[in-house]
Motif scaffolding. Structure first.
Motif, mmCIF file in Angstrom:
data_model
loop_
_atom_site.group_PDB
_atom_site.id
_atom_site.type_symbol
_atom_site.label_atom_id
_atom_site.label_comp_id
_atom_site.label_asym_id
_atom_site.label_seq_id
_atom_site.Cartn_x
_atom_site.Cartn_y
_atom_site.Cartn_z
ATOM 1 N N GLU A 141 0.846 -1.192 0.000
ATOM 2 C CA GLU A 141 0.000 0.000 0.000
ATOM 3 C C GLU A 141 0.882 1.243 0.000
ATOM 4 O OE1 GLU A 141 -3.881 1.894 2.280
ATOM 5 O OE2 GLU A 141 -2.530 0.583 3.401
ATOM 6 N N GLY A 142 0.492 2.220 -0.800
ATOM 7 C CA GLY A 142 1.272 3.441 -0.920
ATOM 8 C C GLY A 142 2.068 3.520 -2.210
ATOM 9 N N GLU A 143 2.358 2.372 -2.813
ATOM 10 C CA GLU A 143 3.020 2.357 -4.113
ATOM 11 C C GLU A 143 2.005 2.681 -5.209
ATOM 12 O OE1 GLU A 143 4.831 -1.390 -4.864
ATOM 13 O OE2 GLU A 143 6.374 -1.167 -3.318
ATOM 14 N N THR A 144 2.426 3.467 -6.197
ATOM 15 C CA THR A 144 1.576 3.680 -7.366
ATOM 16 C C THR A 144 1.698 2.463 -8.272
ATOM 17 O OG1 THR A 144 1.856 6.076 -7.250
ATOM 18 C CG2 THR A 144 1.109 5.168 -9.340
ATOM 19 N N ILE A 145 0.568 1.941 -8.675
ATOM 20 C CA ILE A 145 0.528 0.673 -9.391
ATOM 21 C C ILE A 145 0.460 0.928 -10.889
ATOM 22 C CG2 ILE A 145 -0.747 -1.483 -9.664
ATOM 23 C CD1 ILE A 145 -1.973 -0.819 -6.838
ATOM 24 N N SER A 146 1.385 0.335 -11.623
ATOM 25 C CA SER A 146 1.365 0.447 -13.081
ATOM 26 C C SER A 146 0.257 -0.414 -13.662
ATOM 27 C CB SER A 146 2.716 0.022 -13.657
ATOM 28 O OG SER A 146 2.644 -0.070 -15.076
ATOM 29 N N LEU A 147 -0.460 0.136 -14.636
ATOM 30 C CA LEU A 147 -1.502 -0.626 -15.324
ATOM 31 C C LEU A 147 -0.937 -1.547 -16.413
ATOM 32 C CD1 LEU A 147 -4.271 2.110 -15.699
ATOM 33 C CD2 LEU A 147 -4.369 0.066 -14.265
ATOM 34 N N ILE A 189 -3.852 -5.524 -2.666
ATOM 35 C CA ILE A 189 -3.253 -4.480 -1.845
ATOM 36 C C ILE A 189 -3.834 -4.630 -0.446
ATOM 37 C CG2 ILE A 189 -2.913 -2.000 -1.515
ATOM 38 C CD1 ILE A 189 -4.107 -3.273 -4.894
ATOM 39 N N ILE A 190 -2.981 -4.850 0.542
ATOM 40 C CA ILE A 190 -3.413 -5.119 1.902
ATOM 41 C C ILE A 190 -3.211 -3.865 2.749
ATOM 42 C CG2 ILE A 190 -3.103 -6.601 3.923
ATOM 43 C CD1 ILE A 190 -4.111 -8.058 1.411
ATOM 44 N N THR A 223 -7.472 6.683 -8.234
ATOM 45 C CA THR A 223 -7.106 6.326 -6.863
ATOM 46 C C THR A 223 -8.364 5.851 -6.156
ATOM 47 O OG1 THR A 223 -5.236 7.865 -6.686
ATOM 48 C CG2 THR A 223 -6.265 7.159 -4.636
ATOM 49 N N PHE A 224 -8.298 4.645 -5.588
ATOM 50 C CA PHE A 224 -9.430 4.054 -4.878
ATOM 51 C C PHE A 224 -9.097 3.943 -3.391
ATOM 52 C CE2 PHE A 224 -9.729 2.458 -9.198
ATOM 53 C CZ PHE A 224 -11.076 2.601 -9.493
ATOM 54 N N THR A 225 -10.068 4.285 -2.570
ATOM 55 C CA THR A 225 -9.942 4.092 -1.125
ATOM 56 C C THR A 225 -11.187 3.404 -0.603
ATOM 57 O OG1 THR A 225 -8.533 6.045 -0.822
ATOM 58 C CG2 THR A 225 -9.697 5.232 1.120
ATOM 59 N N SER A 249 -8.699 1.581 6.728
ATOM 60 C CA SER A 249 -8.880 1.819 5.296
ATOM 61 C C SER A 249 -7.713 1.269 4.502
ATOM 62 C CB SER A 249 -9.047 3.316 5.024
ATOM 63 O OG SER A 249 -7.843 4.015 5.352
ATOM 64 N N VAL A 250 -7.896 1.234 3.178
ATOM 65 C CA VAL A 250 -6.852 0.815 2.262
ATOM 66 C C VAL A 250 -7.008 1.626 0.976
ATOM 67 C CG1 VAL A 250 -8.280 -1.111 1.405
ATOM 68 C CG2 VAL A 250 -5.797 -1.158 1.060
ATOM 69 N N THR A 251 -5.858 2.000 0.383
ATOM 70 C CA THR A 251 -5.865 2.848 -0.811
ATOM 71 C C THR A 251 -4.983 2.247 -1.893
ATOM 72 O OG1 THR A 251 -6.290 4.887 0.431
ATOM 73 C CG2 THR A 251 -5.259 5.137 -1.730
ATOM 74 N N ALA A 252 -5.404 2.381 -3.144
ATOM 75 C CA ALA A 252 -4.611 1.947 -4.288
ATOM 76 C C ALA A 252 -4.695 2.995 -5.382
ATOM 77 C CB ALA A 252 -5.115 0.606 -4.815
ATOM 78 N N SER A 253 -3.543 3.401 -5.924
ATOM 79 C CA SER A 253 -3.473 4.379 -7.011
ATOM 80 C C SER A 253 -2.847 3.733 -8.245
ATOM 81 C CB SER A 253 -2.627 5.584 -6.581
ATOM 82 O OG SER A 253 -3.232 6.262 -5.503
ATOM 83 N N PHE A 254 -3.365 4.102 -9.424
ATOM 84 C CA PHE A 254 -2.955 3.461 -10.658
ATOM 85 C C PHE A 254 -2.476 4.509 -11.674
ATOM 86 C CE2 PHE A 254 -6.023 0.773 -8.601
ATOM 87 C CZ PHE A 254 -5.526 -0.511 -8.776
#
Length: 260
Positions: free
Chosen positions: A89-95, A164-165, A243-245, A253-258
């Motif tokens: 969590e916190g890393e920007t995820i490549s599509l 993403i945990i 970005t999803f939360t 909570s948990v967040t993921a950014s793409f």
């Protein structure tokens, strides 16, 4: 049976590596059974493990009516989580690694004891759980336009891709998972909400179902593994710069950014 399993496994692995979709297995192999689909999944995982992959958990899919209706299936399924599927969590995820990704918002279980079916109960799951955390699963399909039937998603490792945990481990004591609420946001805007009851009535029941279903194929849940218990809402398509939360009552909570 063996020929279908080996051929289907090869087709799905080639599609994943090439980032290209294939026709549904239920079209290519019209008579493929649920057992053949699960053995295809196990063959894919066996080949990946032989090439160095490490199994770190399992995921449960199609536990909510929203997901079942979305994909036209009528029962849960499951897949394997591998170490290279886990995202910090916190890393920007490549599509780039994905073909047609969607996200789901879930409660993840970290196990401290093995669970081996059959006859695993909710009480057994409680006893075997170390803690729970919020999670976002990235699902993806190697099948064209998500035109999946149940056997397609089963063979395709439960249409799983990444997880993403969240970072707030919470013990089960005092929690009623049935009534834990969740609100999901995309780019700061609320897009959906749900509660634990959407997951087979209770996420604990979902994990028990998984342990019992795996037992049929002589697979067990292991101490130390993560189990994604199933989505609380429908799956949401991922687009560039999203970005999803997911904010859960009581467990964080948990967040993921793409990005592309």
């Amino acid at each position: 049976m063996v020929t279908i399993i080996l051929e289907a496994a090869s087709r799905l692995l080639e599609a994943e590596e090439a980032k290209k979709v294939i026709e549904p297995l239920t079209v290519t192999y019209p008579g493929i059974t649920v057992d053949e689909a699960y053995y295809t999944q196990l063959e894919i995982i066996r080949r990946k493990v032989d090439n160095g992959a490490v199994i770190v958990g399992k995921k449960i899919g199609a536990t909510s009516k929203a997901i079942q209706n979305m994909f036209g299936v009528n029962q849960p399924d499951y897949g394997h989580l591998l170490a290279d599927m886990m995202v910090v969590e916190g890393e920007t995820i490549s599509l780039a690694p994905y073909i047609q990704p969607k996200v789901e918002f879930e409660i993840a279980f970290k196990l401290k004891k093995d669970l081996q079916g059959p006859n695993v109960s909710i009480l057994d799951v409680i006893d075997a759980t170390d803690y729970i955390v919020p999670a976002i699963e990235v699902i993806d399909s190697r099948i064209v336009d998500w035109k999946i039937k149940f056997e397609d998603t089963v063979a395709d490792n439960g249409s799983s891709a990444s997880a993403i945990i969240g970072g707030n481990p919470t013990k089960l004591e005092g929690l009623d998972l049935t009534h834990i609420g969740m609100v999901a946001y995309r780019n700061g805007e609320m897009i959906d909400s749900g509660a634990g009851a959407a997951v087979l009535g209770n996420p604990l029941r979902s994990v028990a179902w998984l342990a019992n279903s795996l037992g049929k194929y002589d697979v067990s849940l292991k101490a130390g593994e993560i189990v994604l218990s199933g989505a609380l809402t429908s799956a949401i398509e991922v687009k560039e710069n999203d970005t999803f939360t997911a904010e859960f009552a009581h467990i964080g909570s948990v967040t993921a950014s793409f990005k592309r």
